[in-house]
Enzyme design. Structure first.
Site, short mmCIF file in Angstrom:
data_model
loop_
_atom_site.label_atom_id
_atom_site.label_comp_id
_atom_site.label_asym_id
_atom_site.label_seq_id
_atom_site.Cartn_x
_atom_site.Cartn_y
_atom_site.Cartn_z
N CYS A 263 -22.41 -4.09 2.78
CA CYS A 263 -21.81 -5.70 2.14
C CYS A 263 -22.81 -6.52 2.33
O CYS A 263 -21.84 -6.66 2.95
CB CYS A 263 -20.17 -5.65 1.29
N CYS B 39 -22.91 5.13 2.34
CA CYS B 39 -22.51 5.93 2.39
C CYS B 39 -22.97 7.50 3.11
O CYS B 39 -23.80 8.44 2.47
CB CYS B 39 -21.99 6.31 1.33
N ASP C 54 0.90 -1.36 0.09
CA ASP C 54 0.13 0.23 -0.18
C ASP C 54 1.19 1.17 0.01
O ASP C 54 -0.09 2.22 0.74
CB ASP C 54 -1.04 -0.09 0.88
N CYS D 58 -13.05 4.55 8.16
CA CYS D 58 -14.82 4.45 8.24
C CYS D 58 -15.01 2.76 7.37
O CYS D 58 -14.33 3.03 6.43
CB CYS D 58 -15.49 4.94 7.32
N CYS E 279 -19.51 1.51 4.09
CA CYS E 279 -19.23 1.01 2.91
C CYS E 279 -19.07 -0.98 2.66
O CYS E 279 -20.15 -1.30 1.94
CB CYS E 279 -19.02 1.51 1.68
N CYS F 208 -26.90 -5.09 -7.04
CA CYS F 208 -26.73 -4.75 -5.50
C CYS F 208 -26.04 -3.15 -5.59
O CYS F 208 -25.48 -2.72 -6.09
CB CYS F 208 -26.14 -5.55 -4.64
N CYS G 8 -14.84 11.57 1.20
CA CYS G 8 -15.49 10.69 2.15
C CYS G 8 -14.77 10.79 3.69
O CYS G 8 -13.47 11.20 4.09
CB CYS G 8 -14.38 9.30 1.49
N CYS H 256 -23.45 -0.46 -0.72
CA CYS H 256 -22.58 1.34 -0.52
C CYS H 256 -22.74 2.01 -0.63
O CYS H 256 -22.33 2.77 0.20
CB CYS H 256 -21.01 0.10 -0.84
N CYS I 293 -21.12 -7.63 -7.78
CA CYS I 293 -21.75 -7.46 -7.27
C CYS I 293 -23.55 -7.26 -7.45
O CYS I 293 -24.06 -6.79 -6.86
CB CYS I 293 -21.80 -6.19 -6.87
#
Length: 327
Positions: free
Chosen positions: A248, A198, A134, A241, A244, A191, A214, A194, A188
């Protein structure tokens, strides 16, 4: 020394503590082109380093010219605690689940180093390699999809059908021609939970995140004040946070990890916003040591706590509260 195989690499990765390992080709995948469009919309906000590294992020071969494959690993970090949307105490501080334990950059970085070390000891063929957790100029979610780890969901997270989305991604870009995996495909369906859940309406389209709206960006990356209408929408979130991901369906029966590295530190586990506000800088600094939360620094964390405390007080907590939606 022997010829290194994809199966051997995956087996060793699992032995080192990774939960999933797949291999993607180091190619110019079409999904990589979306990044520049996303930047052009201004969705990166103050994260200028993303634009500065856009050329490299367009293709891993600009990071490692000899690259032929990308080894992608995934590590489950979810632990046995209720989701924030299940919390009945509106005065409890909400912290992104990934930040509860030790800094994943350090923990997973050591595991990647161990994997590369084993590969060099085992392979009869010399090779180039670069590892990232990351931190590098790599669109890791795209390569995770092509490595079969999971698909990129409408919440922009990589979702694995067996383990959900509570996973850290990391990768080794290498020059070895290892056997590649089949890509994951989107599951997905229709759906949109998410997107609807938010609080700041940051998911502006399926798979498109406006970071400037966000809560994770506002409480971690933003350097200045949190402006209206986002302050009230943050609720009691003091760092990141998870909403989202929590809504799911693929996380409805989540896999948990017993790895000590990801278990919640006592300083953050179920702590009240007011209790955090009463800690000294030295106490907070001690709590942040060796944690991914140090990215916000003391000043940023203080700002977030102040916003959350104002929200808690205005809501009359304790008691269940839901953050006001930003418009």
């Amino acid at each position: 020394m022997e010829q290194l195989t994809a199966a051997a690499v995956k087996q060793r990765a699992l032995g080192l503590g990774f939960d999933l390992c797949g291999i993607a080709p180091a190619e110019n995948h079409p999904e990589l082109e979306f990044f520049r469009e996303w930047l052009a919309h201004g969705y990166a906000g103050e994260m200028g380093y993303l634009a500065r590294s856009a050329d490299q992020r367009a293709d891993v071969r600009r990071v490692l010219p000899s690259a032929r494959t990308v080894i992608v690993t995934a590590t489950v970090y979810n632990t046995d605690r209720p989701y924030s949307i299940e919390c009945a105490d509106g005065a409890q501080a909400q912290i992104a689940r990934y930040a509860w334990g030790d800094d994943y950059h350090d923990v997973i970085g050591r595991r990647l180093d161990a994997l590369i070390g084993w590969m060099r000891e085992t392979s009869s063929e010399p090779f180039d390699a670069r590892a990232y957790v990351d931190t590098g100029p790599v669109q890791e979610r795209v390569y995770a999809q092509y490595a079969g780890i999971g698909w990129i969901g409408k919440n922009t997270c990589v979702i694995n059908p067996e383990r959900g989305s509570w996973i850290f991604l990391s990768e080794i870009i290498c020059s070895l021609a290892l056997g590649i995996d089949s890509p994951a495909f989107d599951r997905c369906g229709t759906c949109t939970l998410c997107i609807e859940a938010c609080p700041t309406q940051a998911l502006v389209a399926p798979g498109v995140l406006d970071s400037t709206r966000c809560i994770s960006y506002l409480t971690i990356e933003l350097k200045g004040d949190i402006q209206a209408p986002f302050g009230p929408a943050i609720g009691s979130h003091v760092y990141g946070c998870d909403i989202c991901q929590e809504v799911c369906p693929w996380n409805a029966a989540p896999v948990t990890s017993d790895d000590p590295a990801w278990q919640p530190r006592p300083d953050w586990d179920g702590v009240a916003v007011r209790a955090l506000s009463e800690r000294t800088d030295d106490e907070l600094r001690t709590s942040l040591r060796g944690s991914a939360m140090h990215r916000a620094k003391i000043a940023g964390l203080r700002r977030n706590i102040a916003v959350a405390l104002a929200n808690v007080d205005s809501a009359g907590a304790p008691g269940a509260t839901r953050p006001a939606r930003a418009v």
